[in-house]
Design an enzyme around this catalytic site. Structure first.
Site: not given
Length: 338
Positions: A127, A231
């Site tokens: 994505l 992240h």
């Protein structure tokens, strides 16, 4: 402005390549490599061409398209079954408790165990939303369109879904987890290993990775702090996954230590709440926002629109949604509340 999710085509290669260059590395499913992306598009084409309802080693690639300009502003992927072409490795975090009678102390240690527990699952991944389009709920459309696709082709997917979130990678493309764990056994930096995995698969992990558990206490502090941490750019995606019913069950990526989220497919919120209806000629008087999709395999289209469901179960769509989905009175659509 209306955006539509649709299956990728061969002529989307350059748009995907340009987006791949913006990921900043550590994004295995979207490598900035034209041949690798072309191979993904070819797998997608083969998956769409196969019209039976059996689970196979399929990859579906979707793109987010501006319905007015045709510009591609996002992409995502669905793997129908992982671990088919080569093993799917994860680290599972396990606990080990030891007690010393002489010291009268209990010691609790965590270990990283190399496993293939998640093989056979389906995976949602890859994505990426273009920086210029990160507003207006497009990330929600990008993510949730995958679940409508799965609901509309349920027999082609497994009973468990997983999603790997990118782990901590610094501005220079280095991973503290890789440097503190796997990198010590491979003689290559994170970026080289990640690129090699994206292009060639991870059989080299099986060839070189030690099979015995790794004690977390024995790795660097920087590597320990990266375990199971997404992240910064992936934190919104993690929240969306949690809202859908995904949970972190102590599986992490072997490269960057990012969390692997899992869920039972039929328990995923959007999948469980997907309904089908026939389009009516009426226009919604007010309408509520919903995710609406139509089509099978290559003709699949999905967008966010306003709907109104009548007492008879028929669904009224606003004009922009009808146009974006290319549906007419009497057509079937699937929808899920926003």
């Amino acid at each position: 402005m209306t955006y539509v999710m649709r299956p990728a085509r061969a002529d989307d290669l350059e748009a995907m390549y340009e987006m791949a260059k913006l990921t900043g590395g550590g994004f295995t499913n979207l490598p900035a490599n034209r041949p690798a992306l072309q191979a993904k598009l070819q797998r997608n084409e083969a998956a769409i061409a196969r019209d039976d309802d059996e689970i196979a080693d399929d990859l579906f690639v979707m793109v987010l398209e501006d319905a007015e300009t045709g510009a591609i502003r996002g992409t995502c992927q669905i793997f129908s079954r992982i671990g088919g072409s080569w093993p799917f490795y994860s680290y599972r975090i396990t606990g080990h408790t030891a007690y010393s009678r002489e010291l009268d102390r209990t010691f609790r240690n965590r270990t990283l165990q190399l496993v293939t527990d998640l093989e056979g699952s389906s995976e949602v991944g890859g994505l990426f939303l273009h920086p210029s389009a990160r507003a207006g709920g497009l990330g929600l459309l990008l993510a949730r369109s995958r679940y409508l696709f799965i609901a509309m082709h349920r027999k082609r997917f497994a009973d468990r879904l997983l999603a790997e979130l990118r782990g901590i990678v610094d501005a220079h493309g280095n991973s503290p987890f890789w440097d503190g764990v796997a990198g010590r056994f491979f003689g290559m930096g994170f970026r080289d290993a990640d690129e090699f995995n994206a292009l060639n698969g991870n059989q080299f992990i099986a060839d070189l990775m030690p099979r015995h558990p790794i004690y977390v206490a024995m790795i660097s502090e920087e590597a320990r702090e990266a375990i199971g941490v997404p992240h910064e750019s992936g934190r919104p995606a993690m929240r969306m996954l949690e809202e859908e019913g995904f949970a972190w069950e102590n599986y992490i990526d072997i490269f960057d230590g990012g969390p692997t989220m899992t869920a039972r497919t039929d328990a995923v919120k959007t999948i469980a709440n997907t309904s089908s209806a026939t389009v009516t000629h009426k226009a919604p008087a007010h309408g509520t926002k919903a995710l609406v999709a139509t089509g099978r395999l290559g003709s699949f289209r999905c967008c966010m629109g306003r709907i109104e469901v009548g007492d008879d179960g028929a669904i009224a769509l606003d004009p922009a949604t009808r146009e974006a989905l290319k549906v007419a009175d009497g057509d079937q659509v699937c929808w899920a509340a926003r």
